[in-house]
Design an enzyme around this catalytic site. Structure first.
Site: not given
Ligand code: LLP
Length: 452
Positions: A275, A309-310, A348, A352, A381
């Protein structure tokens, strides 16, 4: 915040500050400058490999891994790179060579690690929907020479998954295998993360089990013949810039570990997930030393090994997406730069509301004075097909190469074949050399497996 308004606020950045020392413009500021990745010009890579292409810097990945690892100093710790962020075999190999461990969420990711010879004791398995086949494979995954077979630890996310793991383990043990190691992933009920889609630690999210249920499950299977409790884990979300949620969740995990030890279940691992936020445009990431110090203060007294856990923090800044300008056009008040990369290559921005800086691979002084606001869009499209909106870009022409920054994490791995588009090539730069580490797909690749 909508992507549009977010991009609008960025008024002064035409070219981002160098996010990583491995990417830098070279040449005379008064004439022409070329963006280099380590010792190779990105324009040259685009010319040789074609576009769209993802380019990764080995030096940048190594630098990020080492900085984070060093920050934890003498605290017993293990970095488990989150494979989902970028699972290219060559990228995984770079991390494996550095001594990294790995966090996986599928049989496909396990298979990738097997292909590059990562031993089981360097793998942790998270995920809410592990299938029986995936559990079967992971229990039997080859260990290192010094350890028994199987992976380091299963992060179990529900009571039903635990039943499945126990059933698979009993078959394995009856056939002469050893007990798998397990931890429970708790849902810490802590809100963190840069966008609703990437926050995972809230009580309404599908991940993990509640604190109460975790306690019951640990105790119910305290003396299990089929598995060994080894740890406890949580993951809060992604793009986190504050220590607060980490401290909050880890303090709770630590008090649980103490409680379980009193109940006769001593744990070896405490896993706080990934995170760590990175800078896409103007964010201020946590400094590794500050982050590590805060976590170490909580974990050190426990005597447990800290797992982290990067994903994004190790590979995000190390990658860019190269794309070529196809056309320019203006529709009424809007200016568009139409490029050959699209939402299928980098989802992305639309998924997001993420802002990735975009600059030309070659910049000319004269063009910089004529910067205008444009939407950088692809050929797909859909109006959702944009890489940036209202982005201030120097004057560009068809044929120019643009660089979409900070695309090393959740870029290629989230790409698709939508509109029957071939997925991009991937390139790894090592000093003055570069090589294709995944070929661009061809049209045969696109119809493989289909039947008339
Ligand atoms: N561990 C677990 C259990 C995770 O679910 C994740 C990410 C990580 C570690 C790594 O998180 P990181 O350090 O990379 O933030 N596709 C989204 C991000 C989804 C992250 C999902 N889980 C994006 O493009 O922003």
């Amino acid at each position: 915040m909508s992507p549009k308004s977010r991009a609008k606020r960025i008024t002064r950045i035409v070219e981002p500050a160098p996010f990583t020392p491995c990417f830098a413009y070279r040449g005379s500021p008064s004439a022409r400058q070329n963006l280099f990745c380590e010792g190779v010009s990105l324009d040259r890579i685009a010319g040789s490999v074609g576009t769209p292409a993802y380019v990764y810097s080995r030096g940048s990945i190594e630098g990020a891994y080492r900085a984070l690892d060093r920050a934890f100093g003498s605290l017993p710790h293990t970095l488990c790179y989150a494979v989902k962020a970028n699972s290219n075999l060559a990228v995984l190999r770079v991390l494996a060579d550095l001594g990294s461990s790995f966090d996986i969420v599928s049989g496909g990711e396990l298979d990738r690690l097997r292909r590059i010879g990562v031993p089981g004791n360097r793998i942790v398995f998270s995920g809410v929907g592990k299938t029986v086949e995936e559990i079967h494979e992971a229990i039997r995954y080859p260990g290192s020479r010094s350890r028994s077979a199987g992976i380091l630890v299963f992060h179990v996310e529900s009571a039903a998954e635990l039943d499945l793991l126990l059933a698979e383990a009993s078959r394995h043990i009856s056939a002469g295998g050893s007990r798998p190691n397990a931890s429970l992933r708790v849902n810490p009920d802590v809100m963190a993360g840069g966008h609703p889609h990437i926050a995972t630690g809230g009580r309404g999210h599908k991940f993990g089990v509640s604190w109460d249920e975790a306690r019951q499950l640990y105790l119910a299977h305290k003396d299990s013949r089929w598995l060994a409790w080894r740890g406890i884990s949580a993951h809060l979300g992604s793009q986190i810039f504050s220590l607060r949620p980490y401290r909050q969740a880890l303090t709770r995990l630590a008090s649980y570990a103490r409680d379980l030890a009193r109940e006769g279940i001593p744990l070896d691992y405490i896993d706080i997930g990934g995170g760590l936020g990175i800078r896409y445009t103007r964010e201020s990431p946590l400094v590794p030393a500050t982050y590590a110090r805060a976590l170490a203060r909580i974990v050190r007294p426990l005597g447990c090994r800290l797992l982290i856990e990067p994903g994004r923090a190790l590979v995000g800044p190390a990658g860019v997406l190269l794309t070529r300008v196809l056309y320019e056009k203006a529709n009424r008040a809007k200016n568009f730069v139409i490029v050959d990369a699209a939402m299928n290559d980098l989802i992305r921005p639309v998924l997001y509301g993420a802002t990735h800086a975009i600059t030309p691979a070659v910049r000319h002084r004269s063009a910089r004075t004529k910067a205008t606001r444009v939407d950088v869009v692809g050929p797909v499209c859909e109006s959702a097909d944009f890489l940036a909106r209202d982005w201030l870009l120097p004057q560009v022409r068809p044929g120019d190469v643009l660089v979409v920054w900070t695309a090393g994490a959740y870029g290629f791995v989230q790409s698709s074949n939508y509109n029957a588009r071939r997925r991009a090539a991937e390139v790894l730069v090592e000093g003055r050399k570069f090589r294709i580490v995944r070929e661009r797909e061809n049209y045969d690749d696109l119809v493989r497996g289909e039947q008339l």
